[in-house]
Design an enzyme around this catalytic site. Sequence first.
Site, PDB file in Angstrom:
ATOM      1  N   LYS A 107      42.452  34.671  49.457  1.00  0.00           N
ATOM      2  CA  LYS A 107      41.617  33.488  49.649  1.00  0.00           C
ATOM      3  C   LYS A 107      42.351  32.355  50.360  1.00  0.00           C
ATOM      4  CE  LYS A 107      37.743  34.788  47.594  1.00  0.00           C
ATOM      5  NZ  LYS A 107      36.469  34.883  48.346  1.00  0.00           N
ATOM      6  N   GLU A 129      33.092  26.285  46.360  1.00  0.00           N
ATOM      7  CA  GLU A 129      32.544  27.027  45.231  1.00  0.00           C
ATOM      8  C   GLU A 129      33.551  28.101  44.856  1.00  0.00           C
ATOM      9  OE1 GLU A 129      32.687  30.084  47.850  1.00  0.00           O
ATOM     10  OE2 GLU A 129      31.944  28.077  48.329  1.00  0.00           O
ATOM     11  N   SER A 394      43.809  42.915  47.109  1.00  0.00           N
ATOM     12  CA  SER A 394      43.351  41.583  47.508  1.00  0.00           C
ATOM     13  C   SER A 394      43.871  40.448  46.639  1.00  0.00           C
ATOM     14  CB  SER A 394      41.821  41.545  47.532  1.00  0.00           C
ATOM     15  OG  SER A 394      41.292  41.853  46.262  1.00  0.00           O
TER      16      SER A 394
END
Length: 401
Positions: A107, A129, A394
């Site tokens: 991210k 968010e 991830s």
Amino acid sequence: MSALLKPDEASVLLDAAIRGDLPDERGRFGPFGGRYVPETLVPAFERLEKGVREHLYDESFQEEFQKELREWVGRPTALTFAPRLSETWGADVWLKREDLAHTGAHKINNAIGQAILAKRLGAERVIAETGAGQHGVASAAACARVGLPCTVYMGAVDIERQAPNVDRMRRLGAEVVAVESGDKTLRAAIDEALRNWVTDPAGTYYLLGSAVGAHPYPYLVRELQSVIGKESRQQMIDQAGGLPDAVFACVGGGSNAIGLFYPFLADSVELIGVEAGGTGSGLGQNAATLATGTPGVLQGAYTIILQDGDGQVQETHSISAGLDYSGVGPEHALLQATGRVEYISASDDEALEALEELCASEGILTALETSHAFAAARLYAKENPGKKILIGNSGRGDKDM
């Protein structure tokens, strides 16, 4: 191949995707994508699109972005061979270690890129968010890095099950707002962030965390996250002696998956996205959008979504907060429709079993989201012995403890 596209259409669109010609000038990936937003937000999206065109590939922006990726995020992240999994599975298993990036997941690539963009566009504050909390943490960290205040919207259910990340966001200076409406998970958090953006579209930058929503977000997030696949492709050549036979990534909204898959589209490599199969195949029991969904509009884009016969968007279930979403990025919808990427699902139980195996075999505590990709890769390996498999790891699993 999907009935949504004729074979000749699918071929043309896939060629366009490989060349980088998608989305088109309307923000569409074939029949998917576009911009379905309230009139009050149209100027904000148009400003953002103009800003993306002006800044994203401007030399000074790229210099700053690449510098932050190297010196702050810690890129390139490692490509790790998994010897014990390889022996057990009967395949060569390689892991792209986004868990080693700053803040613990992929991210951060998107967050720092968009934070730099927000600063250049003159934003006074940033909103974001989050579901599993990793995008919230990344956004809070990125905003602290560039000096912008940050507010993160998070579903009340996710706040309860991802408490460590909530604490991290607050320590990084962000305000965390609990969303009590709707399903109280990621979809509700996105809705609330969009409502807030409407109140101040000029001074606020919305740092969207996945390759979803209205144009230009799916394109912007893909471009920022494609560093994962670019690095992986070269690392496989350098360390493994050639490209993988198959690439696996978990898919919720789809940012880590499109970032990993996109640089491999032109190669003769199987690409397999793994969704959350939850506890069953019925509506509300899973978040396997591409496996069980139908076309519709969700949060600004025409894509594949989970909805009932009356078009009402359905609540989802997954053991992993980051996959618990009722839609998927429009580029994934296109890649499924063209047949270039296969999308399957793994259940909660399969993901947990894969997580335990990875921990015991390789000393890596991965995220529950990523565990779904491991579950599917294990099955593939047993059915295709001797193959070279790349798995997008991830994020790390500390948040899920």
